[in-house]
Write a protein that holds these residues in place. Structure first.
Motif, PDB file in Angstrom:
ATOM      1  N   ALA A  99       8.297  -3.388  -0.522  1.00 49.92           N
ATOM      2  CA  ALA A  99       8.403  -4.250   0.746  1.00 49.92           C
ATOM      3  C   ALA A  99       8.976  -5.628   0.793  1.00 49.92           C
ATOM      4  O   ALA A  99       9.661  -6.247   1.759  1.00 49.92           O
ATOM      5  N   ARG A 100       8.581  -6.234  -0.302  1.00 50.72           N
ATOM      6  CA  ARG A 100       9.057  -7.590  -0.275  1.00 50.72           C
ATOM      7  C   ARG A 100      10.574  -7.551  -0.394  1.00 50.72           C
ATOM      8  O   ARG A 100      11.243  -8.822   0.101  1.00 50.72           O
ATOM      9  N   TYR A 101      11.429  -6.836  -0.861  1.00 50.40           N
ATOM     10  CA  TYR A 101      12.831  -6.722  -0.918  1.00 50.40           C
ATOM     11  C   TYR A 101      13.349  -6.163   0.725  1.00 50.40           C
ATOM     12  O   TYR A 101      14.668  -6.612   1.002  1.00 50.40           O
ATOM     13  N   ALA A 102      12.713  -5.222   1.083  1.00 49.88           N
ATOM     14  CA  ALA A 102      13.245  -4.590   2.175  1.00 49.88           C
ATOM     15  C   ALA A 102      12.677  -5.135   3.273  1.00 49.88           C
ATOM     16  O   ALA A 102      13.532  -5.006   4.289  1.00 49.88           O
ATOM     17  N   TRP A 103      11.573  -5.644   3.644  1.00 47.30           N
ATOM     18  CA  TRP A 103      11.090  -6.042   4.766  1.00 47.30           C
ATOM     19  C   TRP A 103      10.840  -7.699   4.775  1.00 47.30           C
ATOM     20  O   TRP A 103      10.413  -8.544   5.626  1.00 47.30           O
ATOM     21  N   ASN A 104      11.040  -8.201   3.588  1.00 50.45           N
ATOM     22  CA  ASN A 104      10.801  -9.593   3.373  1.00 50.45           C
ATOM     23  C   ASN A 104       9.581  -9.950   3.445  1.00 50.45           C
ATOM     24  O   ASN A 104       8.850 -11.336   3.878  1.00 50.45           O
ATOM     25  N   THR A 105       8.397  -9.182   3.152  1.00 49.42           N
ATOM     26  CA  THR A 105       6.878  -9.491   3.377  1.00 49.42           C
ATOM     27  C   THR A 105       6.389  -8.488   2.262  1.00 49.42           C
ATOM     28  O   THR A 105       6.771  -7.357   1.888  1.00 49.42           O
ATOM     29  N   TRP A 106       5.144  -9.064   1.723  1.00 56.04           N
ATOM     30  CA  TRP A 106       4.576  -8.323   0.645  1.00 56.04           C
ATOM     31  C   TRP A 106       3.581  -7.190   1.446  1.00 56.04           C
ATOM     32  O   TRP A 106       3.276  -6.118   0.773  1.00 56.04           O
ATOM     33  N   TRP A 107       3.183  -7.565   2.489  1.00 58.47           N
ATOM     34  CA  TRP A 107       2.238  -6.493   3.249  1.00 58.47           C
ATOM     35  C   TRP A 107       2.286  -6.754   4.771  1.00 58.47           C
ATOM     36  O   TRP A 107       2.506  -7.641   5.104  1.00 58.47           O
ATOM     37  N   ASN A 108       2.531  -5.691   5.313  1.00 62.22           N
ATOM     38  CA  ASN A 108       2.486  -5.702   6.942  1.00 62.22           C
ATOM     39  C   ASN A 108       1.694  -4.577   7.389  1.00 62.22           C
ATOM     40  O   ASN A 108       1.584  -3.354   6.669  1.00 62.22           O
ATOM     41  N   GLY A 165       8.235   2.731  16.191  1.00 64.87           N
ATOM     42  CA  GLY A 165       8.697   1.178  15.841  1.00 64.87           C
ATOM     43  C   GLY A 165       8.051   0.715  14.613  1.00 64.87           C
ATOM     44  O   GLY A 165       8.138  -0.641  14.305  1.00 64.87           O
ATOM     45  N   GLY A 166       7.455   1.575  13.571  1.00 62.22           N
ATOM     46  CA  GLY A 166       7.192   0.758  12.332  1.00 62.22           C
ATOM     47  C   GLY A 166       8.129   0.732  11.373  1.00 62.22           C
ATOM     48  O   GLY A 166       9.337   0.853  11.545  1.00 62.22           O
ATOM     49  N   LEU A 167       7.895  -0.155  10.167  1.00 63.04           N
ATOM     50  CA  LEU A 167       8.860  -0.338   9.214  1.00 63.04           C
ATOM     51  C   LEU A 167       9.312   0.816   8.336  1.00 63.04           C
ATOM     52  O   LEU A 167      10.441   0.814   7.860  1.00 63.04           O
ATOM     53  N   HIS A 168       8.428   1.777   8.515  1.00 59.91           N
ATOM     54  CA  HIS A 168       8.830   2.920   7.525  1.00 59.91           C
ATOM     55  C   HIS A 168       9.847   3.836   7.977  1.00 59.91           C
ATOM     56  O   HIS A 168       9.829   4.069   9.238  1.00 59.91           O
ATOM     57  N   PRO A 169      10.838   4.134   7.281  1.00 63.45           N
ATOM     58  CA  PRO A 169      11.896   5.192   7.772  1.00 63.45           C
ATOM     59  C   PRO A 169      11.253   6.586   8.352  1.00 63.45           C
ATOM     60  O   PRO A 169      10.043   6.714   7.867  1.00 63.45           O
ATOM     61  N   ASP A 170      12.028   7.447   9.145  1.00 59.41           N
ATOM     62  CA  ASP A 170      11.516   8.425   9.526  1.00 59.41           C
ATOM     63  C   ASP A 170      11.000   9.351   8.386  1.00 59.41           C
ATOM     64  O   ASP A 170      11.818   9.414   7.223  1.00 59.41           O
ATOM     65  N   ARG A 171      10.187  10.347   8.708  1.00 61.84           N
ATOM     66  CA  ARG A 171       9.851  11.327   7.611  1.00 61.84           C
ATOM     67  C   ARG A 171      10.903  12.080   6.926  1.00 61.84           C
ATOM     68  O   ARG A 171      10.986  12.439   5.689  1.00 61.84           O
TER      69      ARG A 171
END
Length: 226
Positions: A99-108, A165-171
């Protein structure tokens, strides 16, 4: 399950793990945006899906225990829950790195992350409950909690669909990956499921031995005190 079968499962597991490592670093195409960091995906997602398998085993044998009250079903349910917590911990720890590299945050506090954390906490509570009880109550109450906790599994799986609207991609995204990446992930998933199977057999045998020792110890104490 006999020793020969266990050795075969162990050998297959080791081979699959080595093959998956080769495929991850020597075969799968490197993703263009996150580069090598994306390779966490292969074990992160596989660990998360193995969690569902582990807690599913716990749920099934918890139901069996409530119906038949066979101690071995309780032992197998507990062994599966222990491994489920371990794989869930792996998923929760590897996720923030990605997540740190994908979303620029360690936890969301995104839906899937939060529901996974809730799942982990529920099974931690499962073991706290077991440690606080003894005898038949321990098996019955923990079985009920194990069944209730498993209800969070479909919530985790469908969280992306339920909360848009979450950060995870679709299933279904992982099935549309480039071929080398998709095949590598499938091997990694199979490797972790086989690892879970092998560890479950070993842990179940250990618990049966511990239970037998406790019975003998209790019998000895009763005879000496009488």
């Amino acid at each position: 399950m006999g020793n020969l079968s266990t050795k075969i499962i162990a050998a297959i597991t080791a081979i699959l793990i080595f093959i998956s490592l080769y495929l991850i670093f020597g075969y799968a195409r490197t993703e263009g945006t996150m580069l090598e960091v994306q390779k966490i995906f292969y074990y992160h997602v596989s660990a998360a899906l193995t969690v569902f398998v582990a807690f599913g085993v716990n749920c099934v044998f918890s139901i069996k225990y409530l119906i038949q009250r066979r101690p071995n079903d309780d032992l197998l349910a507990v062994a599966a829950a222990e491994l489920g917590v371990i794989f869930c911990t792996v998923a929760l720890l590897s996720g923030p790195i990605w997540a740190r590299y994908a979303w620029n945050t360690w936890w969301n506090w995104e839906a899937r992350l939060t529901s996974t954390l809730v799942l982990w906490l529920m099974y931690i509570g499962y073991f706290i409950l077991r440690s606080a009880l003894e005898g038949d109550k321990r098996g019955v109450y923990s079985a009920v909690l194990g069944i209730i906790a498993y209800l969070d599994v479909p919530i985790v799986y469908y969280a992306v669909d339920i909360w848009q609207g979450g950060l995870h991609p679709d299933r279904g995204t992982k099935w549309s990956l480039e071929a080398t990446m998709r095949y590598t992930w499938m091997v990694a998933l199979l490797a972790l499921i086989m690892l879970f199977t092998f560890l479950l057999i070993i842990r179940y045998r250990m618990k049966k031995t511990e239970a037998r020792y406790e019975r003998l110890q209790q019998k000895y104490l009763e005879e000496t005190s009488g």
